[in-house]
Write an enzyme that holds these catalytic residues in place. Structure first.
Site, PDB file in Angstrom:
ATOM      1  N   ASP A 184       0.856  -1.185   0.000  1.00  0.00           N
ATOM      2  CA  ASP A 184       0.000   0.000   0.000  1.00  0.00           C
ATOM      3  C   ASP A 184       0.895   1.239   0.000  1.00  0.00           C
ATOM      4  OD1 ASP A 184      -3.045   0.779   0.576  1.00  0.00           O
ATOM      5  OD2 ASP A 184      -1.741   2.202   1.618  1.00  0.00           O
ATOM      6  N   ILE A 185       0.533   2.227  -0.832  1.00  0.00           N
ATOM      7  CA  ILE A 185       1.321   3.463  -0.906  1.00  0.00           C
ATOM      8  C   ILE A 185       1.034   4.318   0.331  1.00  0.00           C
ATOM      9  CG2 ILE A 185       1.785   5.552  -2.241  1.00  0.00           C
ATOM     10  CD1 ILE A 185       0.887   4.057  -4.734  1.00  0.00           C
ATOM     11  N   GLU A 244      -4.914   2.359  -4.103  1.00  0.00           N
ATOM     12  CA  GLU A 244      -3.451   2.395  -4.022  1.00  0.00           C
ATOM     13  C   GLU A 244      -2.905   1.108  -3.408  1.00  0.00           C
ATOM     14  OE1 GLU A 244      -4.849   4.582  -0.218  1.00  0.00           O
ATOM     15  OE2 GLU A 244      -5.572   4.261  -2.251  1.00  0.00           O
TER      16      GLU A 244
END
Length: 323
Positions: free
Chosen positions: A197-198, A240
Site C-alpha cells: 500500500d502506498i 493504491e
C-alpha cells in the site's frame, strides 16, 4: 414388314449423344478425359465459360500442372497423388488453380478410372466444378470467426486487467489465487502473498493532482513487474493497494522480494512537470504452507501484516505467520 431394329438403335444412340452433348454445353461443370499419364485428351467446351480459355488450350496438358504451387505443398495434394497412382476414384478433391494471367480459381474434381479390356489402366474420366464462391465465402466466415476470437480474447483480457497499470485486476488476482490454492490443497505446495500500500497516497493526490497520483500508481506497477519473477502474479486490487502471489515460495524469500521492492520505491524519484516527489510503501507478507488454508485466509493475514506495517511507522515490511 419387319422393322429395321439396327436403324432404330442408331437413332436412339444418336439422340442420347446429342442429349449428353447439350447437357455438357449448358452445365456449370466441365468434363475431361486423360490418358494413363494424366495428360488431358478431351475437354468439354464449357470450360471456356469459367476460365476464359478455349478447350484447345488444355489438350495435351498434364492435369497435375493445373494445380497451383501452393496446392502442391499441401498434405492433401500428396494424398491425392498417392490415390491416383493406385488408379482409385477421385471424390471431391479441391485445389487452387492459377492461370497464366494470374486469374485464380478454386476447383473441385470428381473422376473415375478407365481400364482397357485387358484390365490395363488407360486414364481418368472426370468433371470439374468451380467452387470459388464457396471457398471465398468459407474463408470469409473463417476470417470473421478469427476476428471474433481475437476480440473475445481481448475482451477477456481487459476484464482481468487493470486499465491504468496493466497489472491483473482484483478479479483476476482472486481467480489466480483460487487456482494456486487448489494446487496447494492437492499437492501440498506452498505459496506466499505480498500486500503493498502506498503511504499517504491521499496527500499525493491532494498536493499534486490526480494525474501525478496516476503516475505514482503506474510507476509502482512498473517496479513490481521489474522485481517479480515470471511465475509471480502482481495485481492492483484497490485504489493504491497492490498484491503479489508468489507460487512455490516460502515466506523468507517473499520477505526478501518485498524488502527489495520497498527500497526501490524509496529510492525512486518521481518526476513531473513542476518538479519531483518521493513516496514510500508499506508491505505485509505471509504464506500458506502445509497447513490447510484458503486463499481468502492468506490474503486477510497478509492484509493484517500490512496494517501492522503502517501502525509501526510505515515504509517497512512486516511478516505474519500462521497463528
Amino acid at each position: 414388314m419387319k422393322p429395321n431394329i439396327d436403324h432404330a438403335n442408331d437413332e436412339d444412340i444418336s439422340e442420347q449423344l446429342e442429349r449428353y452433348r447439350n447437357l455438357a454445353l449448358i452445365s456449370t461443370d466441365w468434363f475431361w478425359e486423360t490418358d494413363k499419364d494424366f495428360v488431358i485428351t478431351y475437354m468439354s467446351a464449357s470450360v471456356e465459360r469459367i476460365t476464359g480459355f478455349p478447350k484447345e488450350k488444355y489438350i495435351g496438358v498434364s492435369r497435375h500442372d493445373l494445380a497451383s504451387e501452393e496446392t502442391k505443398q499441401t498434405a492433401e495434394w500428396k494424398e491425392h497423388l498417392e490415390l491416383v497412382s493406385r488408379h482409385e476414384p477421385i471424390k471431391n478433391f479441391e485445389y487452387k488453380h492459377v492461370g497464366d494471367d494470374g486469374f485464380t480459381l478454386y476447383l473441385r474434381i470428381n473422376a473415375i478410372p478407365l481400364f482397357n479390356d485387358d484390365g490395363s489402366f488407360r486414364g481418368y474420366l472426370g468433371s470439374t466444378s468451380d467452387i470459388s464462391e464457396l471457398v471465398l465465402a468459407r474463408k470469409h466466415v473463417e476470417d470473421v470467426n478469427k476476428e471474433l476470437g481475437v476480440a473475445k480474447e481481448a475482451a477477456e483480457k481487459l476484464a482481468r486487467q487493470d486499465p491504468l497499470t496493466g497489472l491483473y485486476n482484483r478479479r483476476a488476482f482472486f481467480e489466480h489465487g483460487a487456482a494456486i490454492d487448489d494446487m496447494v490443497q492437492r499437492y501440498g505446495q506452498l505459496y506466499s502473498i505480498v500486500m503493498l500500500d502506498i503511504d499517504h497516497f491521499k496527500n499525493v493526490n491532494d498536493s499534486y493532482g490526480h494525474a501525478v497520483g496516476d503516475l505514482a500508481l503506474t510507476s509502482i506497477a512498473s517496479l513490481m513487474k521489474k522485481h517479480a519473477r515470471t511465475s509471480d502474479i502482481p495485481a492492483r486490487i484497490g485504489g493504491e493497494e497492490f498484491a503479489i502471489i508468489l507460487p512455490q515460495t516460502e515466506m523468507s524469500s517473499a520477505v526478501n522480494l518485498a524488502e527489495r521492492l520497498r527500497q526501490a520505491v524509496e529510492e525512486t524519484s518521481f518526476a513531473f512537470e513542476n518538479g519531483e516527489f518521493f513516496i514510500t510503501v508499506s508491505l505485509g507478507v505471509t504464506e500458506c504452507g502445509e497447513s490447510s488454508c484458503s486463499v481468502e485466509e492468506v490474503i486477510l493475514r497478509a492484509d493484517k501484516a500490512l496494517y501492522q506495517a503502517k501502525e509501526q511507522g510505515r515504509n517497512r515490511v512486516v511478516q505474519l505467520g500462521i497463528d
